[in-house]
Structures are given as structure tokens and as C-alpha cells.
Design a protein around this motif. Structure first.
Motif, PDB file in Angstrom:
ATOM      1  N   ASN A 161       0.818  -1.209   0.000  1.00 55.16           N
ATOM      2  CA  ASN A 161       0.000   0.000   0.000  1.00 55.16           C
ATOM      3  C   ASN A 161       0.854   1.262   0.000  1.00 55.16           C
ATOM      4  O   ASN A 161       0.553   2.236  -0.699  1.00 55.16           O
ATOM      5  N   VAL A 162       1.926   1.243   0.808  1.00 55.20           N
ATOM      6  CA  VAL A 162       2.827   2.397   0.841  1.00 55.20           C
ATOM      7  C   VAL A 162       3.525   2.561  -0.506  1.00 55.20           C
ATOM      8  O   VAL A 162       3.640   3.672  -1.036  1.00 55.20           O
ATOM      9  N   ALA A 163       3.991   1.432  -1.073  1.00 57.84           N
ATOM     10  CA  ALA A 163       4.663   1.497  -2.371  1.00 57.84           C
ATOM     11  C   ALA A 163       3.710   1.973  -3.461  1.00 57.84           C
ATOM     12  O   ALA A 163       4.109   2.702  -4.381  1.00 57.84           O
ATOM     13  N   LYS A 165       1.240   4.082  -3.120  1.00 55.72           N
ATOM     14  CA  LYS A 165       1.084   5.531  -3.009  1.00 55.72           C
ATOM     15  C   LYS A 165       2.292   6.259  -3.591  1.00 55.72           C
ATOM     16  O   LYS A 165       2.147   7.280  -4.276  1.00 55.72           O
ATOM     17  N   TYR A 166       3.494   5.747  -3.315  1.00 54.37           N
ATOM     18  CA  TYR A 166       4.699   6.381  -3.876  1.00 54.37           C
ATOM     19  C   TYR A 166       4.703   6.283  -5.397  1.00 54.37           C
ATOM     20  O   TYR A 166       5.133   7.211  -6.091  1.00 54.37           O
ATOM     21  N   GLN A 169       2.038   8.887  -6.612  1.00 55.82           N
ATOM     22  CA  GLN A 169       2.295  10.291  -6.322  1.00 55.82           C
ATOM     23  C   GLN A 169       3.730  10.715  -6.598  1.00 55.82           C
ATOM     24  O   GLN A 169       4.014  11.905  -6.659  1.00 55.82           O
ATOM     25  N   PRO A 175       4.471  12.677   2.117  1.00 56.13           N
ATOM     26  CA  PRO A 175       3.761  11.485   2.581  1.00 56.13           C
ATOM     27  C   PRO A 175       2.445  11.852   3.245  1.00 56.13           C
ATOM     28  O   PRO A 175       2.317  12.898   3.884  1.00 56.13           O
ATOM     29  N   SER A 176       1.478  10.966   3.076  1.00 55.28           N
ATOM     30  CA  SER A 176       0.168  11.191   3.666  1.00 55.28           C
ATOM     31  C   SER A 176      -0.370   9.885   4.220  1.00 55.28           C
ATOM     32  O   SER A 176       0.039   8.799   3.791  1.00 55.28           O
ATOM     33  N   GLN A 179       1.636   6.552   5.326  1.00 55.31           N
ATOM     34  CA  GLN A 179       3.017   6.818   4.933  1.00 55.31           C
ATOM     35  C   GLN A 179       3.757   7.616   6.003  1.00 55.31           C
ATOM     36  O   GLN A 179       4.974   7.451   6.179  1.00 55.31           O
ATOM     37  N   ASN A 180       3.035   8.488   6.703  1.00 57.34           N
ATOM     38  CA  ASN A 180       3.663   9.303   7.749  1.00 57.34           C
ATOM     39  C   ASN A 180       4.235   8.448   8.873  1.00 57.34           C
ATOM     40  O   ASN A 180       5.182   8.860   9.550  1.00 57.34           O
ATOM     41  N   ILE A 182       5.202   5.069   8.392  1.00 58.28           N
ATOM     42  CA  ILE A 182       6.179   4.106   7.858  1.00 58.28           C
ATOM     43  C   ILE A 182       7.459   4.783   7.378  1.00 58.28           C
ATOM     44  O   ILE A 182       8.570   4.298   7.624  1.00 58.28           O
ATOM     45  N   GLU A 183       7.330   5.923   6.701  1.00 58.46           N
ATOM     46  CA  GLU A 183       8.515   6.566   6.114  1.00 58.46           C
ATOM     47  C   GLU A 183       9.573   6.949   7.146  1.00 58.46           C
ATOM     48  O   GLU A 183      10.767   6.723   6.907  1.00 58.46           O
TER      49      GLU A 183
END
Length: 385
Positions: A161-163, A165-166, A169, A175-176, A179-180, A182-183
Motif C-alpha cells: 500500500n505504501v509502495a 502511493k509512492y 504520487q 507522505p500522507s 506513509q507518515n 512508515i517513512e
């Protein structure tokens, strides 16, 4: 502080080991979530009671720390809420058998010629005696195995899911959402673990380090949920992780590493005879230290928490007023240690990952610093730094 409390209350329980709290166990089989309401033997529920059906703190704590064939969430009076797991056993003499662990009724009855004793499945005869002529291969999904599968699924879902979004975007986007959370953790592993220890080779090992960190962290966090499995407190789990780290370390070695192991430069011959065996043992001792460190810390935390809870029943046996009076104190300490365990969950994931990176870096660091033919020392790592 955690170990001091553990030693203190372990000593306290040693003096009160003969104090027990009478308790009956009941169960009734269900399909997925079972609520037990029928009377059964004292040794049921993983050995919570002694021969007289009384509450035994030591056995209760060990039962909750070890693996089991069901998830036990809570008990209220004579009612126990559990989720039974599938039993998969194979015997050449009897073939393959698959059924629910609820059929064993927590070890009180035999089913399909098998019985569970101390979380171990054994073959029995029609009279209930142990059948030594049958070789049993237990392929059951215990709560440790099920929880590891859940941790893997959770890890994959989070990272995908994080990947995603990257990818949608862009890597430089702000990050949103999740992501805030995990990053910053990923950046922490990169800046504080990978780069300082692996230098210019950190990108090569970063996927492994991040996987190990998040896999241990997720299992540590899930293990703090009441009724869940203490996966990282299982020596077999930490053993596999340490063996994988050992393989990665050995693959990362080069000729300079083994030359320094078998013939340390600048060391007298008699000292080499002692130093070489020590260095060889050190290759295996380092991963073993990772295994024991993670296992011991996570197990100790669970034991301390359960010890505080058990004190309520110990004081309750001495006097009902003492049990109720000590309950707030015990619960306060339990909550405090629980908060500490949340911090320890992150710390132990970091320590395992960081030491793994350190050992990998040591495997090829000998090629970064060496003397040339003119006696001048070159440290290629300083150029990267």
C-alpha cells in the motif's frame, strides 16, 4: 528495571509456591469461537492446575508463553473463550488425519486415536494407553505458525500500500496517511543502521534489513495483544532468523575476511594458535547471540506481566480482602510493564537489525582498509563517508 522486577517477584513467588487458588475448568466444543461450559480434568487448559485442580502460577505462566493448538483469549468463571486450530497429523500406520483441536477438549479426551498431552500429540490405543508402535508426524497449525502467517500478510499489505502511493504520487511527494508512520521508520533504518555499518554497499542489503526489522516489529507488537502468540519468545523462531543472518554474513565474506580469520596478520605464532579457533567460533557465536537476545527479552517481558497478574490470585488465596486490595497495585504494575514492553518491541527489532548490519559489515570491512606495498594505509570507507 524490568529484570530487577522479574527477579524480585520470581523470588517472591518462590516463597509462596505452595499457595494456590482452587479453580474448575469447563468447556463445550464449538466451531470457531468455543465457549467451554463442561467440567474437565485439572490438567486441562494446558496444565493450569495441579493434581488437585488448583491454580498453579508457574504452570499457568509457562502455558501462556509456550506454543499451543488454540488461541485462548479470556476466562470468566467457568467459561473460557478460545479459537481452536486445525490438527494435521500423519502416521504411516494410520494415514493422514485432519480435524479441529476442539475435539481434544483441551487434553481430556482422545479423538481418532490421538491425544494431546502438554501440547504434544501422541497416539493412543482404544483403552487410552500410549501406543508406542505408531510414529506420529505432527503437521498442525499451532498459534505461533498461524500468527507468523498473519504477520507476513500484514507486512506485505502494509508495504504494498505504501509502495502503491509512492508509485502514484512520486517518490518526492509529501507522505500522507499511513506513509507518515512508515517513512520515518524506513529512513531511521537507512540512516542509523544501513549507512553507518554497510557504507557504500548499504543499498544491496537494505531490502533484507527492512524486512527483518518490520517482521520482528510486527510480531513483537501482535504478541502483546492478550490471547495472541508469543512468536518472538519462541527459540525456534529466533533460531531461524539467526541462521538466515548467518547465511547472509557468510555470503558477504571475501578472501580478506578468511585470511584474517585463519592467519591474523601481525600476531605472534603462539597467539595465532589460540586466536584462530576463537575467531572461528565467533562466526557462529554472533548469530547465536542475536537468537538468545531476542528470545530472552521478549519472553522475560511476558513472564513479568503474567507474574503480576498471578499475584492477585496468590494474595486472594491467602485472604479475599488481600486479593482485592492488591488488585489495583498489580494492575498498575502490569500496565506499566506493558508500556515498557511496547518500547522493548521497537528496541529489540532495532537491536537485531543493527547487529545484523554490524556483522555483515565486519564480513567485508577487511577489504576496505589495508596497507599498500609502500606501507600506506587506505580506508575506502572514509571516502564514502
Amino acid at each position: 528495571m524490568k529484570y530487577l522486577l522479574g527477579v524480585t517477584f520470581s523470588t517472591f513467588m518462590l516463597f509462596f509456591f505452595n499457595v494456590s487458588f482452587g479453580r474448575d475448568h469447563h468447556q463445550n466444543e464449538g466451531d470457531s469461537l468455543t465457549v467451554k461450559t463442561e467440567a474437565h480434568a485439572p490438567e486441562a487448559h494446558g496444565g493450569h492446575g495441579d493434581a488437585h485442580g488448583e491454580f498453579n502460577p508457574g504452570e499457568t505462566i509457562i502455558h501462556h508463553v509456550l506454543d499451543a493448538h488454540e488461541f485462548h483469549f479470556f476466562s470468566f468463571g467457568h467459561t473460557h473463550a478460545t479459537i481452536p486450530l486445525p490438527i494435521i497429523v500423519y502416521a504411516p500406520q494410520r494415514g493422514l488425519k485432519v480435524f479441529s483441536s476442539a475435539r481434544f477438549e483441551e487434553g481430556t479426551v482422545a479423538y481418532e486415536g490421538y491425544k494431546i498431552e502438554k501440547n504434544k500429540i501422541i497416539a493412543v490405543t482404544e483403552t487410552g494407553a500410549v501406543d508406542t508402535s505408531v510414529t506420529v508426524y505432527d503437521l498442525s497449525l499451532t498459534k505461533n505458525v498461524v500468527q507468523m502467517f498473519l504477520a507476513v500478510i500484514l507486512l506485505v499489505v502494509i508495504m504494498l500500500n505504501v509502495a502503491k502511493k509512492y508509485k502514484a504520487q512520486g517518490a518526492q511527494s509529501v507522505p500522507s496517511g499511513f506513509q507518515n508512520a512508515i517513512e520515518p521508520v524506513i529512513n531511521f533504518v537507512i540512516d542509523e543502521v544501513a549507512k553507518p555499518n554497510l557504507r557504500e554497499k548499504y543499498r544491496k542489503y537494505l531490502p533484507y534489513l527492512l524486512t527483518v526489522f518490520f517482521f520482528i516489529l510486527i510480531n513483537n507488537i501482535i504478541g502483546l495483544i492478550p490471547g495472541s502468540a508469543n512468536v518472538t519468545g519462541n527459540i525456534a523462531f529466533t533460531l531461524v532468523l539467526s541462521v538466515i543472518s548467518l547465511i547472509v554474513i557468510l555470503i558477504s565474506t571475501d578472501g580478506h575476511f578468511w585470511a584474517h580469520i585463519f592467519w591474523p596478520p601481525g600476531v605472534p605464532l603462539l597467539v595465532k594458535l589460540i586466536l584462530v579457533p576463537v575467531e572461528l567460533l565467533g562466526i557462529f557465536i554472533k548469530p547465536a547471540a542475536l537468537m538468545i537476545r531476542l528470545f530472552a527479552n521478549m519472553t522475560a517481558g511476558h513472564i513479568v506481566i503474567l507474574s503480576f497478574v498471578s499475584l492477585i490470585f496468590i494474595f486472594g488465596k491467602m485472604a479475599a480482602a488481600a486479593g482485592w486490595g492488591f488488585s489495583p497495585v498489580s494492575l498498575a504494575f502490569t500496565v506499566f510493564i506493558y508500556m515498557v514492553e511496547i518500547l522493548v518491541a521497537f528496541i529489540q527489532a532495532f537491536i537485531f537489525t543493527n547487529l545484523t548490519a554490524v556483522f555483515i559489515g565486519q564480513a567485508f570491512e577487511s577489504s576496505h582498509g589495508h596497507d599498500d606495498h609502500n606501507g600506506k594505509h587506505h580506508d575506502h570507507g572514509e571516502v564514502f563517508a
